[in-house]
Design a protein around this motif. Sequence first.
Motif, PDB file in Angstrom:
ATOM      1  N   ALA A  26      -3.704  10.040  11.493  1.00 38.77           N
ATOM      2  CA  ALA A  26      -2.388   9.376  11.528  1.00 38.77           C
ATOM      3  C   ALA A  26      -2.731   7.855  12.174  1.00 38.77           C
ATOM      4  O   ALA A  26      -2.175   7.033  11.547  1.00 38.77           O
ATOM      5  N   ASP A  29      -4.480   5.995   9.397  1.00 38.53           N
ATOM      6  CA  ASP A  29      -3.639   5.375   8.462  1.00 38.53           C
ATOM      7  C   ASP A  29      -2.808   4.007   8.961  1.00 38.53           C
ATOM      8  O   ASP A  29      -2.362   3.371   8.096  1.00 38.53           O
ATOM      9  N   ARG A  30      -2.393   4.124  10.101  1.00 41.34           N
ATOM     10  CA  ARG A  30      -1.428   3.094  10.774  1.00 41.34           C
ATOM     11  C   ARG A  30      -2.392   2.006  11.393  1.00 41.34           C
ATOM     12  O   ARG A  30      -1.751   0.728  11.201  1.00 41.34           O
ATOM     13  N   TRP A  31      -3.344   1.955  12.121  1.00 40.11           N
ATOM     14  CA  TRP A  31      -4.465   1.120  12.541  1.00 40.11           C
ATOM     15  C   TRP A  31      -5.205   0.572  11.583  1.00 40.11           C
ATOM     16  O   TRP A  31      -5.788  -0.595  11.931  1.00 40.11           O
ATOM     17  N   ALA A 155       0.838   2.209   1.647  1.00 39.00           N
ATOM     18  CA  ALA A 155       1.703   3.020   2.537  1.00 39.00           C
ATOM     19  C   ALA A 155       3.103   2.776   2.695  1.00 39.00           C
ATOM     20  O   ALA A 155       3.427   1.525   2.877  1.00 39.00           O
ATOM     21  N   GLU A 157       6.000   2.194   4.942  1.00 37.32           N
ATOM     22  CA  GLU A 157       6.134   1.815   6.271  1.00 37.32           C
ATOM     23  C   GLU A 157       7.421   2.479   6.841  1.00 37.32           C
ATOM     24  O   GLU A 157       8.600   2.772   6.211  1.00 37.32           O
ATOM     25  N   HIS A 294      -3.173   7.842   2.301  1.00 34.69           N
ATOM     26  CA  HIS A 294      -3.109   8.655   3.176  1.00 34.69           C
ATOM     27  C   HIS A 294      -4.167   9.514   3.431  1.00 34.69           C
ATOM     28  O   HIS A 294      -4.210  10.718   4.107  1.00 34.69           O
TER      29      HIS A 294
END
Length: 357
Positions: A26, A29-31, A155, A157, A294
């Motif tokens: 996770a 995917d975000r950073w 992605a 948000e 993802h």
Amino acid sequence: MSYSQMGIILGSWQLTYIIVAIIAGAILDRWGIKKSLFIGTVIIGLSATLRYFPIGFSTFLPIVAIFGIGGPLISVGAPKTIAGWFRGKGRGTAVGIYTTGPWIGGFIALSATNSLVMPVTGYSWRLTFVYYGLLVFSIALLWWFLARDIEPTEAKEGESIGRTFSRLIKIRNVRLILIMGLLSFAIMHGFTNWLPKIMESVGMSPTISGFVSSIPLIAGIPAVLVIPRLVPPRLRGRILAILAVVVTAALIVSVNTSGAPLFVGLVLFGISGSSLFPILMLILMDTPQIGEKHMGLAGGIFFCVAEIGGFSGPLVMGTLADMTGSFFAGAFFLASLSLTIFVMTLLLKAAPDPHSI
């Protein structure tokens, strides 16, 4: 320290890895890959460097355990990087190179530590860890300055990790890949970890058994560099089924024969068994609902589940050997897992082939 305490220390990072893997996915995917892999590499460097200081079990345990925090960011981040940077046959080649990296790195470390590094550090194991830690830090810096990140264009948000997890786990191919990943890790770790002892049990000396046990690794390296590249996406399920059948046969041959048949069995196991993971990873990458956007979370889920197999495979092999007095039962158990993979490939949905070039 006792052997049991050392065993706990050596296995602590794997337990940490399993717990952290999904969270690491996770985070990726975000950073993004550049920041995440840099942090993961720095954590691994810290785990190595700080091993200079421990004076006992209670101080050694947490330092080794934090390796399991950085490790998932690398092993999950690499497939996400490949999914974003490569397409078509190039993606298959990249997965093959990524798969062989730990093997080649481990071989170099084992070869160089006693012959080159230890003499430089005055045969101090503490300074040797510092040396490897500094080497890892230098690699982290190279990555930070040379790597390029990928902007997350698809992605969603604001979507929670739990909702994304729930959505991914509902995909049939994902569920199948997770189970097959667990089984393939159990097979590979279970057989290769015990292979030296299996060879010794049939009368080989420790030295000869060590050489013989390296045959699957030697055969597997070129296989994973070639097979993932050559297999088009639409045929990956069929090739996976063929590989599973070959693994089954190779396991039975390897524990029931000697001489040339044994050599052939180990070569076939190295080629087929080593190719399971990259093919599974490519199927996961090319699942339309996952892709690069993802792949972090999907890869984290995969490694979390697969490493359970990596832990349980050797455990079951050892338990069955204790119960029966031989490794035949364990080998047949692993062969049954491979046949299960074969059956599950029949349920896979064939991927489209939009990126073939």
